[in-house]
Design a protein around this motif. Structure first.
Motif, short mmCIF file in Angstrom:
data_model
loop_
_atom_site.label_atom_id
_atom_site.label_comp_id
_atom_site.label_asym_id
_atom_site.label_seq_id
_atom_site.Cartn_x
_atom_site.Cartn_y
_atom_site.Cartn_z
N TYR A 275 34.24 44.05 34.50
CA TYR A 275 33.53 45.30 34.79
C TYR A 275 33.94 45.81 36.16
CZ TYR A 275 29.90 48.82 34.74
OH TYR A 275 29.25 50.02 34.76
N ALA A 276 33.89 44.92 37.15
CA ALA A 276 34.31 45.30 38.49
C ALA A 276 35.79 45.61 38.54
CB ALA A 276 33.96 44.19 39.49
N GLY A 277 36.53 45.14 37.55
CA GLY A 277 37.95 45.39 37.48
C GLY A 277 38.31 46.64 36.73
N CYS A 278 37.36 47.51 36.50
CA CYS A 278 37.60 48.85 35.98
C CYS A 278 37.74 48.93 34.47
CB CYS A 278 38.84 49.51 36.59
SG CYS A 278 38.81 49.61 38.36
N VAL A 279 37.83 47.83 33.76
CA VAL A 279 38.11 47.90 32.33
C VAL A 279 36.83 47.81 31.50
CG1 VAL A 279 39.27 46.78 30.39
CG2 VAL A 279 40.43 46.99 32.59
N ALA A 280 36.01 46.79 31.73
CA ALA A 280 34.84 46.59 30.89
C ALA A 280 33.81 47.70 31.08
CB ALA A 280 34.21 45.23 31.16
N GLY A 281 33.85 48.38 32.21
CA GLY A 281 32.90 49.48 32.45
C GLY A 281 33.36 50.80 31.88
N ALA A 282 34.58 50.85 31.35
CA ALA A 282 35.11 52.10 30.80
C ALA A 282 34.43 52.41 29.47
CB ALA A 282 36.62 51.98 30.60
N PRO B 242 37.42 44.15 23.07
CA PRO B 242 36.89 42.84 22.69
C PRO B 242 35.63 42.48 23.48
CG PRO B 242 39.27 42.72 22.91
CD PRO B 242 38.85 44.09 23.40
N GLU B 243 34.69 41.85 22.80
CA GLU B 243 33.38 41.58 23.40
C GLU B 243 33.49 40.78 24.69
OE1 GLU B 243 29.23 42.36 22.72
OE2 GLU B 243 31.07 43.02 21.75
N ALA B 244 34.39 39.81 24.75
CA ALA B 244 34.52 38.97 25.94
C ALA B 244 34.91 39.80 27.16
CB ALA B 244 35.55 37.87 25.71
N LEU B 245 35.77 40.80 26.96
CA LEU B 245 36.15 41.68 28.06
C LEU B 245 35.01 42.61 28.42
CD1 LEU B 245 39.78 42.77 27.09
CD2 LEU B 245 39.12 41.09 28.80
N ARG B 246 34.34 43.12 27.42
CA ARG B 246 33.31 44.14 27.64
C ARG B 246 32.11 43.59 28.39
NH1 ARG B 246 28.81 46.13 25.41
NH2 ARG B 246 28.71 44.52 23.82
N GLU B 247 31.77 42.32 28.16
CA GLU B 247 30.55 41.77 28.74
C GLU B 247 30.79 41.08 30.08
OE1 GLU B 247 28.53 39.28 25.98
OE2 GLU B 247 27.77 40.97 24.81
N ASP B 248 32.03 40.79 30.41
CA ASP B 248 32.28 40.02 31.62
C ASP B 248 32.16 40.88 32.87
OD1 ASP B 248 34.28 38.77 33.76
OD2 ASP B 248 33.59 37.19 32.42
N LYS C 113 42.21 34.74 30.37
CA LYS C 113 40.93 34.30 30.93
C LYS C 113 39.77 34.60 29.99
CE LYS C 113 40.02 35.03 35.18
NZ LYS C 113 39.71 35.76 36.44
N TYR C 114 39.99 35.54 29.05
CA TYR C 114 38.89 36.02 28.21
C TYR C 114 39.12 35.84 26.72
CZ TYR C 114 38.12 38.31 32.68
OH TYR C 114 37.96 38.54 34.02
N LEU C 115 40.38 35.78 26.32
CA LEU C 115 40.70 35.78 24.90
C LEU C 115 41.61 34.62 24.55
CD1 LEU C 115 41.58 39.59 24.51
CD2 LEU C 115 39.33 38.51 24.20
N SER C 116 41.49 34.14 23.30
CA SER C 116 42.41 33.12 22.81
C SER C 116 43.76 33.77 22.52
CB SER C 116 41.86 32.50 21.52
OG SER C 116 41.86 33.46 20.48
N GLU C 117 44.76 32.92 22.27
CA GLU C 117 46.10 33.43 21.98
C GLU C 117 46.08 34.35 20.76
OE1 GLU C 117 50.56 31.69 20.97
OE2 GLU C 117 49.07 30.41 21.93
N GLN C 118 45.33 33.93 19.73
CA GLN C 118 45.24 34.75 18.53
C GLN C 118 44.52 36.07 18.81
OE1 GLN C 118 43.48 32.77 15.16
NE2 GLN C 118 43.34 34.65 13.94
N ILE D 191 44.42 37.63 21.62
CA ILE D 191 45.31 38.50 22.40
C ILE D 191 46.27 39.24 21.47
CG2 ILE D 191 47.21 38.52 24.07
CD1 ILE D 191 45.80 36.23 25.52
N GLU D 192 46.84 38.51 20.48
CA GLU D 192 47.75 39.15 19.54
C GLU D 192 47.04 40.22 18.73
OE1 GLU D 192 51.05 38.77 19.31
OE2 GLU D 192 50.80 37.58 21.13
N GLU D 193 45.82 39.93 18.29
CA GLU D 193 45.05 40.91 17.52
C GLU D 193 44.71 42.12 18.37
OE1 GLU D 193 41.72 38.73 16.12
OE2 GLU D 193 42.83 37.66 14.56
N PHE D 194 44.38 41.86 19.64
CA PHE D 194 44.06 42.95 20.56
C PHE D 194 45.25 43.88 20.74
CE2 PHE D 194 43.74 44.22 25.20
CZ PHE D 194 42.82 45.24 24.99
N LYS D 195 46.43 43.30 20.89
CA LYS D 195 47.64 44.10 21.10
C LYS D 195 48.04 44.88 19.85
CE LYS D 195 49.78 41.23 24.68
NZ LYS D 195 50.94 40.38 25.01
#
Length: 296
Positions: free
Chosen positions: A199-206, A189-195, A241-246, A248-252
């Motif tokens: 990025y420093a948390g190892c996910v968005a930089g992957a 998701p864009e919100a995770l990728r750009e934050d 912190k980055y995604l709405s409830e909906q 999050i469900e779509e992401f999962k």
């Protein structure tokens, strides 16, 4: 979109703070960089406590694998650890190389370097040293290392191909690496990728798993083996912190997967002794993944 230098500066700032945190606090967050979850989730890390050479004071809970366990390090080897932090993987590697070998840790965070040097002095290890520098421009001569290891670090480097090319440069002909890292399958998701925090948390930089393995092949490495793979699950109270409830469900429910992989590769050339490798049962595929099998 942040520049490469801005991303590096963000990572350096956060990991300077992490160096002063405890392992439990780091383990409660995503690679130690985010605000701790309200429960202690070991999101990325593997357990080192039964590993020979392990030093609790050097374990900040920031890794996503056990690369030294799979690296086939032998007595007398020269080993380089990329993103060495407080020195945990260096001290495990030193147990394998013995006093006759040499271990070099490289980290671009001065606070981490100081912490690692303090730990090495407490142990009396004269053959373990820590050098400050970027791993995409290593302060190491060509053809210097028998083995290179790294634990959840390359995903923090903006230019992955550059650091993989550096690994190739620094390894001796016939030398090899074993690296644990975070990769993706599917679009984050864009919100995770750009934050920057994620990025420093190892996910968005992957990056995509296929792209990651292709970078390794493009650098000239051969005999690639996917030694281990595990699924990484980010808990809801971090995703919120980055995604709405909906979202999050779509992401999962989506096809995106976040994985920790441990990859082995060799630099072409002749080496007297081939390493004896430890393999793990992979979660989603066979125990050995090579370029010929199509997955690398």
């Amino acid at each position: 979109m942040k520049t490469e230098q801005e991303l590096k500066d963000s990572v350096k700032e956060r990991y300077s703070k992490i160096a002063e945190q405890g392992k439990i606090e780091n383990a409660a967050s995503c690679c130690g960089a985010t605000t701790p979850s309200n429960k202690v989730y070991n999101i990325m890390m593997d357990d080192y406590t039964g590993t020979d050479g392990y030093l609790e004071d050097a374990d900040l809970g920031l890794g996503c694998g056990l690369p030294t366990q799979y690296a086939g390090i032998k007595k007398g080897d020269t080993v380089i650890d990329l993103g060495s932090g407080a020195g945990n993987d260096c001290f495990v590697a030193r147990h394998e190389t013995g006093a006759e070998g040499k271990v070099i840790g490289i980290d671009f965070t001065p606070t981490m370097i100081n912490k690692a040097r303090t730990n090495a002095e407490k142990l009396g290890f004269n053959n373990v040293e820590f050098r400050e520098g970027d791993i995409d421009e290593m302060p190491v001569n060509d053809n210097s290392a028998d083995v290179i290891v790294s634990n959840c670090v390359l995903n923090l480097v903006p230019n992955k191909q550059k650091v993989i090319n550096e690994i190739f440069r620094v390894l001796k002909p016939g030398g090899h690496f074993s690296i644990s890292d975070i990769v993706l399958v599917g679009k984050l998701p864009e919100a995770l990728r750009e934050d920057a925090e994620m990025y420093a948390g190892c996910v968005a930089g992957a990056i995509q798993k296929g792209d990651y393995l292709q970078h390794i092949k493009d650098a000239g490495f051969q005999n690639l083996i996917l030694q281990k793979e595990k699924t990484i699950t980010i808990p809801d109270d971090i995703l919120e912190k980055y995604l709405s409830e909906q979202e999050i469900e779509e992401f999962k429910k989506g096809e995106t997967g976040i994985f920790s992989i441990t990859v082995y590769g060799e630099k072409p050339g002749t080496k007297k002794d081939k390493p004896k490798l430890i393999m793990s049962n992979l979660q989603d595929q066979g125990a050995c993944c090579t370029p010929d099998s199509g997955c690398c």
